[in-house]
Design a protein around this motif. Structure first.
Motif, PDB file in Angstrom:
ATOM      1  N   PHE A   1     -84.610 -32.100 -15.184  1.00  0.00           N
ATOM      2  CA  PHE A   1     -85.520 -31.233 -14.432  1.00  0.00           C
ATOM      3  C   PHE A   1     -86.263 -30.274 -15.373  1.00  0.00           C
ATOM      4  N   ARG A   2     -85.593 -29.822 -16.404  1.00  0.00           N
ATOM      5  CA  ARG A   2     -86.251 -28.947 -17.372  1.00  0.00           C
ATOM      6  C   ARG A   2     -87.339 -29.700 -18.132  1.00  0.00           C
ATOM      7  N   ALA A   3     -87.040 -30.932 -18.554  1.00  0.00           N
ATOM      8  CA  ALA A   3     -88.011 -31.728 -19.303  1.00  0.00           C
ATOM      9  C   ALA A   3     -89.249 -32.044 -18.478  1.00  0.00           C
ATOM     10  N   ASN A   4     -89.068 -32.149 -17.163  1.00  0.00           N
ATOM     11  CA  ASN A   4     -90.194 -32.490 -16.282  1.00  0.00           C
ATOM     12  C   ASN A   4     -90.746 -31.274 -15.537  1.00  0.00           C
ATOM     13  N   ASN A   5     -90.336 -30.079 -16.007  1.00  0.00           N
ATOM     14  CA  ASN A   5     -90.858 -28.824 -15.471  1.00  0.00           C
ATOM     15  C   ASN A   5     -90.728 -28.751 -13.951  1.00  0.00           C
ATOM     16  N   MET A   6     -89.548 -29.131 -13.443  1.00  0.00           N
ATOM     17  CA  MET A   6     -89.303 -29.095 -12.013  1.00  0.00           C
ATOM     18  C   MET A   6     -88.159 -28.134 -11.712  1.00  0.00           C
ATOM     19  N   LYS A   7     -88.192 -27.566 -10.525  1.00  0.00           N
ATOM     20  CA  LYS A   7     -87.125 -26.689 -10.063  1.00  0.00           C
ATOM     21  C   LYS A   7     -86.179 -27.470  -9.159  1.00  0.00           C
ATOM     22  N   TYR A   8     -84.935 -27.008  -9.109  1.00  0.00           N
ATOM     23  CA  TYR A   8     -83.956 -27.673  -8.244  1.00  0.00           C
ATOM     24  C   TYR A   8     -82.809 -26.716  -7.966  1.00  0.00           C
TER      25      TYR A   8
ATOM     26  N   SER B   1     -82.665 -29.895  -3.374  1.00  0.00           N
ATOM     27  CA  SER B   1     -81.261 -29.521  -3.555  1.00  0.00           C
ATOM     28  C   SER B   1     -80.493 -30.794  -3.895  1.00  0.00           C
ATOM     29  N   VAL B   2     -79.609 -30.688  -4.890  1.00  0.00           N
ATOM     30  CA  VAL B   2     -78.952 -31.878  -5.441  1.00  0.00           C
ATOM     31  C   VAL B   2     -77.439 -31.716  -5.391  1.00  0.00           C
ATOM     32  N   CYS B   3     -76.759 -32.661  -4.737  1.00  0.00           N
ATOM     33  CA  CYS B   3     -75.306 -32.675  -4.709  1.00  0.00           C
ATOM     34  C   CYS B   3     -74.777 -33.414  -5.934  1.00  0.00           C
ATOM     35  N   THR B   4     -73.783 -32.831  -6.586  1.00  0.00           N
ATOM     36  CA  THR B   4     -73.176 -33.480  -7.743  1.00  0.00           C
ATOM     37  C   THR B   4     -71.717 -33.055  -7.851  1.00  0.00           C
ATOM     38  N   GLN B   5     -71.002 -33.688  -8.766  1.00  0.00           N
ATOM     39  CA  GLN B   5     -69.583 -33.405  -8.951  1.00  0.00           C
ATOM     40  C   GLN B   5     -69.372 -32.616 -10.233  1.00  0.00           C
ATOM     41  N   THR B   6     -68.472 -31.652 -10.193  1.00  0.00           N
ATOM     42  CA  THR B   6     -68.169 -30.868 -11.388  1.00  0.00           C
ATOM     43  C   THR B   6     -67.256 -31.652 -12.328  1.00  0.00           C
ATOM     44  N   GLY B   7     -67.189 -31.202 -13.574  1.00  0.00           N
ATOM     45  CA  GLY B   7     -66.278 -31.805 -14.544  1.00  0.00           C
ATOM     46  C   GLY B   7     -66.770 -33.105 -15.135  1.00  0.00           C
ATOM     47  N   THR B   8     -68.062 -33.392 -15.009  1.00  0.00           N
ATOM     48  CA  THR B   8     -68.638 -34.620 -15.550  1.00  0.00           C
ATOM     49  C   THR B   8     -69.823 -34.287 -16.453  1.00  0.00           C
ATOM     50  N   THR B   9     -70.421 -35.320 -17.041  1.00  0.00           N
ATOM     51  CA  THR B   9     -71.631 -35.120 -17.842  1.00  0.00           C
ATOM     52  C   THR B   9     -72.859 -34.984 -16.950  1.00  0.00           C
TER      53      THR B   9
END
Length: 336
Positions: A161-168, A144-152
């Protein structure tokens, strides 16, 4: 037909009037007696207020450099703290003159505003608790990954995560403070943002030494100040203050050596300090515009070192932000 010609004339006249209204930022700043600078709501190393409301940081120093060039007084700046979500609107409406707020230069943003250069080459990374025993971002499958909205950040996260075939699982918050507090309280496994911000936010944690910044850099994040479109003179002024600070460092001209530089016989330094040429006047400033900047604020290296470098609380290596002559990619066009 006459009406059509009249309407065309009105549109043309309105366009000229609107352009003229936009293209007088320098005059507005001078008439007001201060620069209006948009900054973060509090990010150590970049733009952060102390308990008395005194601002410091790399982005703050850049605004002070603009004020020094115009007024010969770096204190003539009014700082407006802005959230990530709301940072662009005040620039568009004219409520601020420059946005100096660790903002990533992208095509979509550059189509709406003018980025003046890159004052910090960065990239997105991850911070995790040491107790998680994770040594690489490639071990974060199912995290599970914490991040901020409104950014890149969110798009970069999805791409990685898609490029490395991982789920999150993404857990997003409106502000940086909400995000770091959620991470510290255990609502997510890791926290992701620009690496420079990870260093800054880690200082806010109760036990900073219990957290590690993972080695992977998953994106390009060229951070820099920006101005409105439509005022070429203002764009040039702000852009060349940035370039001038980089050139000053490259030529060994600092706040400690500026008086000696004024006596130099080297052509590049003489142009830099305004002893030769009329470069300041071409911008709408004085001959000694860059002398004012360096004397009051310093060259690029000085501002980097005291705010985010090894001599600061953040202790970040110059890395890509070294001059091109020293293995980095900071490079400015010449003053000539």
């Amino acid at each position: 037909m006459t009406r059509g010609i009249l309407m065309t004339g009105l549109v043309f006249a309105f366009g000229i009037h609107a352009g003229a209204a936009v293209a007088q930022t320098l005059k507005n700043v001078k008439d007001r007696g201060s620069l209006l600078c948009g900054v973060t709501q509090g990010l150590p190393g970049f733009s952060n207020p102390d308990d008395k409301g005194n601002w410091s940081g790399l982005d703050v120093d850049f605004c002070r450099a603009i004020a020094a060039a115009i007024f010969n007084d770096p204190s003539k700046v009014k700082f407006t703290p802005l959230s990530t979500k709301d940072r662009f609107e005040p620039l568009k409406t004219g409520d601020i003159d420059v946005l100096s707020r660790n903002t990533t230069w992208t095509l979509s943003r550059d189509a709406l505003f003018n980025f003046i250069g890159v004052n910090y080459y960065d990239g997105q990374g991850f911070m995790a608790r040491k107790a998680l025993k994770v040594n690489s971002a490639l071990e974060l499958n199912g995290a599970s990954v914490c991040t901020q909205t409104g950014t890149t950040t969110e798009l970069n996260l999805a791409d990685y995560f898609r490029a490395n075939n991982m789920k999150y699982e993404v857990i997003a918050f409106a502000t940086a403070d909400e995000t770091i507090k959620a991470y510290e309280s255990g609502r997510c496994d890791v926290f992701t943002t620009d690496v420079s911000q990870l260093y800054a936010e880690r200082l806010k944690l109760t036990n900073a030494s219990d957290h590690v910044i993972l080695p992977e850099i998953i994106s390009k994040e060229p951070l820099g100040p920006l101005v409105r479109q439509g005022d070429d003179q203002w764009f040039d002024i702000v852009k060349w203050i940035h370039f001038g600070m980089i050139n000053a460092e490259e030529l060994g001209v600092s706040s400690k050596t500026i008086d000696e530089a004024l006596k130099s016989n080297l052509p590049e330094i003489r142009r830099l300090v305004g002893v030769e040429g009329n470069f300041g006047e071409q911008l709408g400033l004085t001959k000694d515009w860059l002398v004012r900047v360096v004397k009051h604020v310093g060259n690029y290296g000085e501002t980097f070192e005291r705010n985010v470098g090894s001599g600061s609380k953040l202790g970040i290596s110059r890395g890509l932000n070294r001059l091109w002559t020293k293995g980095g990619i900071q490079y400015a066009p010449p003053i000539r």
